[in-house]
Design a protein around this motif. Structure first.
Motif, PDB file in Angstrom:
ATOM      1  N   GLY A 152      -8.107  -0.871  -0.493  1.00 16.07           N
ATOM      2  CA  GLY A 152      -7.545  -1.272  -1.783  1.00 16.07           C
ATOM      3  C   GLY A 152      -6.331  -0.459  -2.168  1.00 16.07           C
ATOM      4  N   LEU A 153      -5.670   0.144  -1.180  1.00 17.00           N
ATOM      5  CA  LEU A 153      -4.505   0.993  -1.439  1.00 17.00           C
ATOM      6  C   LEU A 153      -3.390   0.183  -2.092  1.00 17.00           C
ATOM      7  CD1 LEU A 153      -3.510   3.949  -0.770  1.00 17.00           C
ATOM      8  CD2 LEU A 153      -2.425   2.943   1.247  1.00 17.00           C
ATOM      9  N   GLY A 154      -2.657   0.801  -2.986  1.00 17.60           N
ATOM     10  CA  GLY A 154      -1.534   0.119  -3.617  1.00 17.60           C
ATOM     11  C   GLY A 154      -1.091   0.838  -4.870  1.00 17.60           C
ATOM     12  N   GLU A 155       0.076   0.452  -5.378  1.00 11.71           N
ATOM     13  CA  GLU A 155       0.590   1.136  -6.562  1.00 11.71           C
ATOM     14  C   GLU A 155      -0.302   0.861  -7.778  1.00 11.71           C
ATOM     15  OE1 GLU A 155       4.444  -0.198  -7.833  1.00 11.71           O
ATOM     16  OE2 GLU A 155       4.173  -2.141  -6.887  1.00 11.71           O
ATOM     17  N   ARG A 156      -0.199   1.739  -8.741  1.00 12.86           N
ATOM     18  CA  ARG A 156      -1.058   1.716  -9.926  1.00 12.86           C
ATOM     19  C   ARG A 156      -2.526   1.769  -9.480  1.00 12.86           C
ATOM     20  NH1 ARG A 156       1.955  -2.761 -10.630  1.00 12.86           N
ATOM     21  NH2 ARG A 156       0.121  -4.045 -11.017  1.00 12.86           N
ATOM     22  N   ALA A 157      -3.329   0.794  -9.862  1.00  7.94           N
ATOM     23  CA  ALA A 157      -4.759   0.814  -9.523  1.00  7.94           C
ATOM     24  C   ALA A 157      -5.048   0.172  -8.172  1.00  7.94           C
ATOM     25  CB  ALA A 157      -5.566   0.103 -10.611  1.00  7.94           C
ATOM     26  N   GLY A 158      -4.015  -0.238  -7.454  1.00  7.87           N
ATOM     27  CA  GLY A 158      -4.206  -0.742  -6.105  1.00  7.87           C
ATOM     28  C   GLY A 158      -4.282  -2.254  -6.005  1.00  7.87           C
ATOM     29  N   ASN A 159      -4.596  -2.713  -4.802  1.00  9.58           N
ATOM     30  CA  ASN A 159      -4.667  -4.132  -4.468  1.00  9.58           C
ATOM     31  C   ASN A 159      -6.108  -4.529  -4.171  1.00  9.58           C
ATOM     32  OD1 ASN A 159      -1.873  -3.327  -4.070  1.00  9.58           O
ATOM     33  ND2 ASN A 159      -1.567  -5.248  -3.015  1.00  9.58           N
ATOM     34  N   THR A 172      -6.562   9.092   6.290  1.00  8.71           N
ATOM     35  CA  THR A 172      -6.013  10.309   6.884  1.00  8.71           C
ATOM     36  C   THR A 172      -4.498  10.339   6.805  1.00  8.71           C
ATOM     37  OG1 THR A 172      -7.871  10.567   8.421  1.00  8.71           O
ATOM     38  CG2 THR A 172      -5.812  11.632   9.044  1.00  8.71           C
ATOM     39  N   ILE A 173      -3.854   9.212   7.122  1.00  8.23           N
ATOM     40  CA  ILE A 173      -2.392   9.175   7.171  1.00  8.23           C
ATOM     41  C   ILE A 173      -1.771   9.216   5.778  1.00  8.23           C
ATOM     42  CG2 ILE A 173      -0.437   7.641   7.703  1.00  8.23           C
ATOM     43  CD1 ILE A 173      -1.827   6.946  10.312  1.00  8.23           C
ATOM     44  N   THR A 174      -2.363   8.519   4.829  1.00  6.27           N
ATOM     45  CA  THR A 174      -1.761   8.432   3.487  1.00  6.27           C
ATOM     46  C   THR A 174      -2.171   9.581   2.574  1.00  6.27           C
ATOM     47  OG1 THR A 174      -3.580   7.067   2.638  1.00  6.27           O
ATOM     48  CG2 THR A 174      -1.691   5.923   3.609  1.00  6.27           C
ATOM     49  N   GLU A 199       6.110   6.549  12.950  1.00  3.92           N
ATOM     50  CA  GLU A 199       4.957   6.748  13.823  1.00  3.92           C
ATOM     51  C   GLU A 199       3.653   6.445  13.090  1.00  3.92           C
ATOM     52  OE1 GLU A 199       7.577   8.766  13.817  1.00  3.92           O
ATOM     53  OE2 GLU A 199       8.252   8.103  15.803  1.00  3.92           O
ATOM     54  N   ASP A 200       3.574   6.859  11.811  1.00  6.67           N
ATOM     55  CA  ASP A 200       2.384   6.547  11.006  1.00  6.67           C
ATOM     56  C   ASP A 200       2.177   5.034  10.937  1.00  6.67           C
ATOM     57  OD1 ASP A 200       1.955   9.231  10.425  1.00  6.67           O
ATOM     58  OD2 ASP A 200       3.031   9.149   8.515  1.00  6.67           O
ATOM     59  N   LYS A 201       3.260   4.307  10.642  1.00  9.41           N
ATOM     60  CA  LYS A 201       3.154   2.858  10.503  1.00  9.41           C
ATOM     61  C   LYS A 201       2.768   2.194  11.819  1.00  9.41           C
ATOM     62  CE  LYS A 201       5.990   1.866   6.467  1.00  9.41           C
ATOM     63  NZ  LYS A 201       6.946   0.918   5.875  1.00  9.41           N
ATOM     64  N   GLY A 206       0.808  -1.210   0.000  1.00 11.12           N
ATOM     65  CA  GLY A 206       0.000   0.000   0.000  1.00 11.12           C
ATOM     66  C   GLY A 206       0.840   1.258   0.000  1.00 11.12           C
ATOM     67  N   GLU A 207       1.963   1.214   0.701  1.00 12.20           N
ATOM     68  CA  GLU A 207       2.834   2.386   0.792  1.00 12.20           C
ATOM     69  C   GLU A 207       3.497   2.706  -0.539  1.00 12.20           C
ATOM     70  OE1 GLU A 207       6.283   4.131   3.784  1.00 12.20           O
ATOM     71  OE2 GLU A 207       6.415   2.081   3.058  1.00 12.20           O
ATOM     72  N   GLN A 208       3.449   1.767  -1.487  1.00 13.53           N
ATOM     73  CA  GLN A 208       4.050   2.023  -2.791  1.00 13.53           C
ATOM     74  C   GLN A 208       3.166   2.890  -3.685  1.00 13.53           C
ATOM     75  OE1 GLN A 208       6.355  -2.273  -2.576  1.00 13.53           O
ATOM     76  NE2 GLN A 208       5.260  -1.766  -4.447  1.00 13.53           N
ATOM     77  N   SER A 209       1.991   3.284  -3.193  1.00 13.61           N
ATOM     78  CA  SER A 209       1.177   4.256  -3.930  1.00 13.61           C
ATOM     79  C   SER A 209       1.933   5.579  -3.989  1.00 13.61           C
ATOM     80  CB  SER A 209      -0.162   4.480  -3.211  1.00 13.61           C
ATOM     81  OG  SER A 209      -0.853   3.266  -3.039  1.00 13.61           O
ATOM     82  N   PRO A 210       1.876   6.275  -5.115  1.00 13.29           N
ATOM     83  CA  PRO A 210       2.609   7.539  -5.234  1.00 13.29           C
ATOM     84  C   PRO A 210       2.228   8.517  -4.126  1.00 13.29           C
ATOM     85  CG  PRO A 210       1.778   6.850  -7.371  1.00 13.29           C
ATOM     86  CD  PRO A 210       1.167   5.923  -6.349  1.00 13.29           C
ATOM     87  N   GLY A 211       3.228   8.977  -3.375  1.00 14.85           N
ATOM     88  CA  GLY A 211       2.990   9.968  -2.342  1.00 14.85           C
ATOM     89  C   GLY A 211       2.454   9.423  -1.041  1.00 14.85           C
ATOM     90  N   ALA A 212       2.328   8.099  -0.906  1.00 15.87           N
ATOM     91  CA  ALA A 212       1.719   7.515   0.294  1.00 15.87           C
ATOM     92  C   ALA A 212       2.750   7.065   1.322  1.00 15.87           C
ATOM     93  CB  ALA A 212       0.829   6.337  -0.080  1.00 15.87           C
ATOM     94  N   ALA A 213       4.005   7.482   1.185  1.00 10.97           N
ATOM     95  CA  ALA A 213       5.039   7.073   2.136  1.00 10.97           C
ATOM     96  C   ALA A 213       4.657   7.498   3.549  1.00 10.97           C
ATOM     97  CB  ALA A 213       6.386   7.674   1.744  1.00 10.97           C
ATOM     98  N   MET A 214       4.957   6.623   4.519  1.00 13.51           N
ATOM     99  CA  MET A 214       4.574   6.866   5.903  1.00 13.51           C
ATOM    100  C   MET A 214       5.799   6.935   6.795  1.00 13.51           C
ATOM    101  SD  MET A 214       1.615   3.940   6.047  1.00 13.51           S
ATOM    102  CE  MET A 214       0.986   3.340   4.466  1.00 13.51           C
TER     103      MET A 214
END
Length: 517
Positions: free
Chosen positions: A235-242, A279-281, A30-32, A19-27
């Motif tokens: 369903g967060l994830g890179e491209r169209a998600g998981n 909220t976090i991502t 503390e977020d994790k 999920g964190e591989q979504s563009p701009g979703a790095a955490m």
């Protein structure tokens, strides 16, 4: 008991990794930790906490989660090489229950173009990685990357070798989201039927959503005998998600007559978890999203409304409260003290490690209580997201004044603290938000490109906080910033500055699928 006869479906959550591989979703770490605690409260079986070899930050985050989580299995991803496996093993060492998830590509195009390996070399790497992983934990998962485009006979060969090497879970991923439900079910059934030792392992599926079929493909695999599904919140994830966890869980629970399995998920925690991850991502949930969308249990049609009022099950197959749609009102106000506030944070699974962070959060709470009649749990989650324990923000909004009048060009006057030094500017824009952004750029000259700007209300009511997400790009790097306030223009300025702060942070992080073994 064979894999297909198990009645429990293992939920493997990879929000913190895939999920964190979504563009701009790095955490942040503390977020994790916040998300991991909530995932444990949700009841997921396995938390894939990250990719330990990606960076020192990823390693530290996995280690912190391993030291915190008590009931769920903590997992780290590792490519099929010695360095990755050892880093994964070291990162999860403190966890009471731990797993190493190692993988290697098995499709002809990946073996030839990316790995530059022969099939024999791929099998050898897989076996060596599994055997090494077994020195750190008895719980080892092996994935055949791009299984959807792999030769079936070769997959059988690789999986048989993985079982003999000691793998306890075999994962069949549709890495590129190419399959269809019928095809994926057939492939899963064929692999289980043809692989010697199939009954000794748990079969898993990991589907991407490029064609919008990740959930359908995953459920088809369950019908064919898979007893672990790898999925993410929203369903967060890179491209169209998981595949979306909430959809998988509620599908098998609502249609046990079809799937014959259930999970140990506490479904009342689904919506709170969804909101926290959003909220976090900075990835908002679309209103018509199944289960967790704002309209998921709304009825506009008069016929539907009449039917639901007479008997809920005429048009609702689930109860909203069963997935966590309830009013989580915080019984605190502006006269409440720090102990009551701290107690509520604990109930929400929020652990602010330092007194300074707690004091900052409490001050923000008191400010918010002066503006809002009612405070909700979602307000607290958003408020805490603005408290940074590991770093001091370079840019802080000191003051903002905007003027927007019909027939006149909107203007903004702003004071920003840059490394503690206040700087001011005045600018015009197409609207008050645009004017505020122009103000910021006239001071900071970031050179960033605005890719996305979105506004969502955190709770209901005209005094609700607005949550703004801003996605910026500079030199190929993408970050997302968040800001919340009862004033949307202020929230927008906060979000923009938060994104610029993130652009200043180090970005040395490897991507598991994009690196050679």
């Amino acid at each position: 008991m064979t894999a297909a006869s198990r009645s429990d479906l293992i939920i493997f959550d990879t929000t913190l990794r895939d999920g964190e591989q979504s563009p701009g979703a790095a955490m942040t770490r503390e977020d994790k930790l916040r998300i991991a605690r909530q995932l444990e409260r949700l009841g997921v079986d396995v938390i894939e906490a990250g990719f330990a070899a990606a960076s020192e930050g990823d390693f530290a985050a996995i280690r912190a989660i391993a030291e915190t989580i008590e009931t769920a299995t903590v997992c780290s991803l590792a490519r099929a090489n010695e360095r990755d496996v050892r880093r994964a093993g070291e990162s999860i060492a403190p966890a009471p229950k731990k797993r190493i998830h190692t993988f290697i590509a098995t499709s002809p195009i990946h073996m030839e173009k990316k790995l530059r390996m022969t099939p024999d070399e791929v099998v050898a790497h897989a076996v060596k990685a599994i055997e090494l992983a077994r020195t750190y934990t008895d719980d080892v998962e092996f994935s055949a990357e791009d299984a959807v485009r792999s030769d079936l006979d070769f997959l059988v060969r690789v999986f048989e070798a993985a079982i003999e090497a000691g793998a306890t879970t075999l994962n069949v991923p549709d890495t590129v989201g190419y399959s269809t439900p019928a095809q994926w079910g057939e492939r899963m059934a064929a692999l289980i039927a043809r692989t010697r030792g199939a009954e000794r392992v748990v079969w898993s599926t990991h589907c991407h959503n490029d064609l919008g079929m990740a959930v359908a493909n995953s459920l088809s695999a369950v019908l064919a005998g898979a007893r672990q599904v790898e999925c993410t919140i929203n369903g967060l994830g890179e491209r169209a998600g998981n595949a979306a966890l909430e959809e998988i869980v509620m599908a098998v629970r609502t249609r046990r007559d079809v799937f014959g399995v259930d999970t140990r998920i506490d479904t009342t925690q689904i919506v709170p978890t969804s909101k926290l991850v959003s909220t976090i991502t900075g990835y908002p949930v679309q209103p018509n999203k199944a289960i967790v969308g704002a309209n998921a249990f709304a009825h506009e049609s008069g016929i539907h409304q009449d039917g639901v009022l007479k008997h809920r099950e005429t048009y609702e197959i689930m109860r909203a409260e069963d997935v966590g749609w309830s009013t989580n009102k915080l019984s605190l106000g502006k006269l409440s003290g720090r102990n009551a506030f701290r107690s509520r944070l604990t109930e929400l699974g929020i652990d602010l490690a330092s007194e300074e962070a707690l004091n900052d959060a409490f001050r923000r709470f008191k400010d918010l209580a002066d503006k809002k009649r009612e405070i909700f749990d979602e307000d607290i989650q958003a408020l805490v997201s603005e408290v940074h324990e590991e770093r001091v923000d370079r840019y802080k909004l000191v003051s903002l004044k905007v003027c927007s009048e019909t027939g006149e060009v909107p203007t903004a006057q702003m004071v920003i603290a840059v490394d503690g030094v206040e700087q001011s500017a005045q600018a015009q824009g197409a609207g008050p938000v645009d004017a505020a952004f122009v103000c910021i750029e006239s001071i900071l000259h970031s050179g960033a490109n605005l890719q996305l700007y979105s506004v969502n209300n955190i709770t209901s009511g005209t005094d609700a906080q607005g949550e703004v997400n801003v996605r910026l790009e500079r030199a190929g790097r993408i970050v997302t910033g968040q800001g919340a306030d009862t004033d949307i223009v202020v929230a927008s300025a906060k979000a923009y500055l938060n994104a610029l702060d993130r652009l200043q942070q180090p970005a040395a992080r490897a991507h598991p699928q994009h690196e050679d073994v």
